[in-house]
Write a protein that holds these residues in place. Structure first.
Motif, PDB file in Angstrom:
ATOM      1  N   ILE A 169      40.362 -19.760   7.031  1.00  0.00           N
ATOM      2  CA  ILE A 169      39.726 -19.063   6.122  1.00  0.00           C
ATOM      3  C   ILE A 169      38.649 -19.970   5.579  1.00  0.00           C
ATOM      4  O   ILE A 169      37.429 -19.402   5.734  1.00  0.00           O
ATOM      5  N   ARG A 191      42.332 -12.309   7.204  1.00  0.00           N
ATOM      6  CA  ARG A 191      43.215 -13.593   7.212  1.00  0.00           C
ATOM      7  C   ARG A 191      43.893 -13.594   5.924  1.00  0.00           C
ATOM      8  O   ARG A 191      44.977 -14.193   6.107  1.00  0.00           O
ATOM      9  N   ASN A 202      40.452 -20.566  16.306  1.00  0.00           N
ATOM     10  CA  ASN A 202      41.001 -19.528  16.371  1.00  0.00           C
ATOM     11  C   ASN A 202      42.126 -19.258  17.560  1.00  0.00           C
ATOM     12  O   ASN A 202      42.970 -18.850  17.560  1.00  0.00           O
ATOM     13  N   HIS A 230      43.605 -10.570  15.750  1.00  0.00           N
ATOM     14  CA  HIS A 230      43.038 -11.629  15.729  1.00  0.00           C
ATOM     15  C   HIS A 230      42.507 -12.046  17.017  1.00  0.00           C
ATOM     16  O   HIS A 230      41.242 -12.545  16.993  1.00  0.00           O
ATOM     17  N   SER A 283      47.930 -14.157   6.330  1.00  0.00           N
ATOM     18  CA  SER A 283      48.501 -15.303   5.608  1.00  0.00           C
ATOM     19  C   SER A 283      49.798 -14.912   4.752  1.00  0.00           C
ATOM     20  O   SER A 283      51.031 -15.555   4.877  1.00  0.00           O
ATOM     21  N   ASN A 303      45.957 -20.709   9.636  1.00  0.00           N
ATOM     22  CA  ASN A 303      45.238 -19.638   9.307  1.00  0.00           C
ATOM     23  C   ASN A 303      44.662 -19.966   7.828  1.00  0.00           C
ATOM     24  O   ASN A 303      43.429 -19.402   7.498  1.00  0.00           O
TER      25      ASN A 303
END
Length: 176
Positions: free
Chosen positions: A72, A105, A41, A20, A109, A68
């Motif tokens: 999204i 993502r 982020n 990420h 998750s 997270n």
């Protein structure tokens, strides 16, 4: 839990962090994403670092999971609203990395949810209905087991022999 599992969880978190981080930096080549994109982020990456630092706590990966999941939604809104009008060269690359970051993502998750479950043991459901456990691979057992004594179930009642009261509670209330 064995040391080998902790090493795998640590590698998973490092992988999440670097994937990420790289995708967020490369997404900024797009030039049209707002500063809020970098802000949430960065918060997500900081919660991953917190999770790497405190390996026993389930709060850190749970906060990373919540961040997270919110990211999204934020990514979808940011990409829909701030999509570059002219796509050429670096803008195309940055937009592709932002989309790749968004597509990564849900997997992140899921991995964070499993980390939370592993750290929290049998308490890792966080009040979710039992139907949600089937989505994420069924109920998880606690990583900590009592190895001193195996529970003995009574086949007729299904209760442990140790926990069956021998007398009524009122008899034991005032006796010593």
């Amino acid at each position: 839990m064995s040391t080998h599992i902790f090493c795998l969880l640590g590698l998973t978190q490092w992988g999440i962090f670097f994937a990420h981080l790289i995708l967020t930096v490369w997404s900024n080549f797009c030039g049209s994403l707002p500063e809020s994109f970098v802000f949430y982020n960065t918060i997500f990456l900081l919660t991953i670092i917190w999770s790497l630092h405190q390996r026993e706590s389930e709060e850190a990966p749970f906060m990373a999971l919540c961040t997270n999941l919110l990211a999204i939604m934020f990514d979808i809104v940011n990409l829909a609203y701030y999509w570059p009008h002219t796509i050429s060269g670096m803008k195309r690359f940055g937009a592709a990395m932002a989309i790749l970051n968004l597509l990564l993502r849900p997997l992140t998750s899921f991995m964070l949810y499993r980390i939370v479950q592993d750290r929290a043991g049998s308490y890792g459901t966080f009040g979710l209905p039992s139907s949600f456990e089937g989505i994420f691979g069924g109920p998880r057992r606690s990583p900590y087991e009592d190895i001193d004594q195996a529970p003995q179930n009574n086949p007729s009642t299904g209760m442990d022999q140790e926990n069956v009261p021998t007398s009524s509670p009122s008899e034991n209330l005032f006796t010593t």
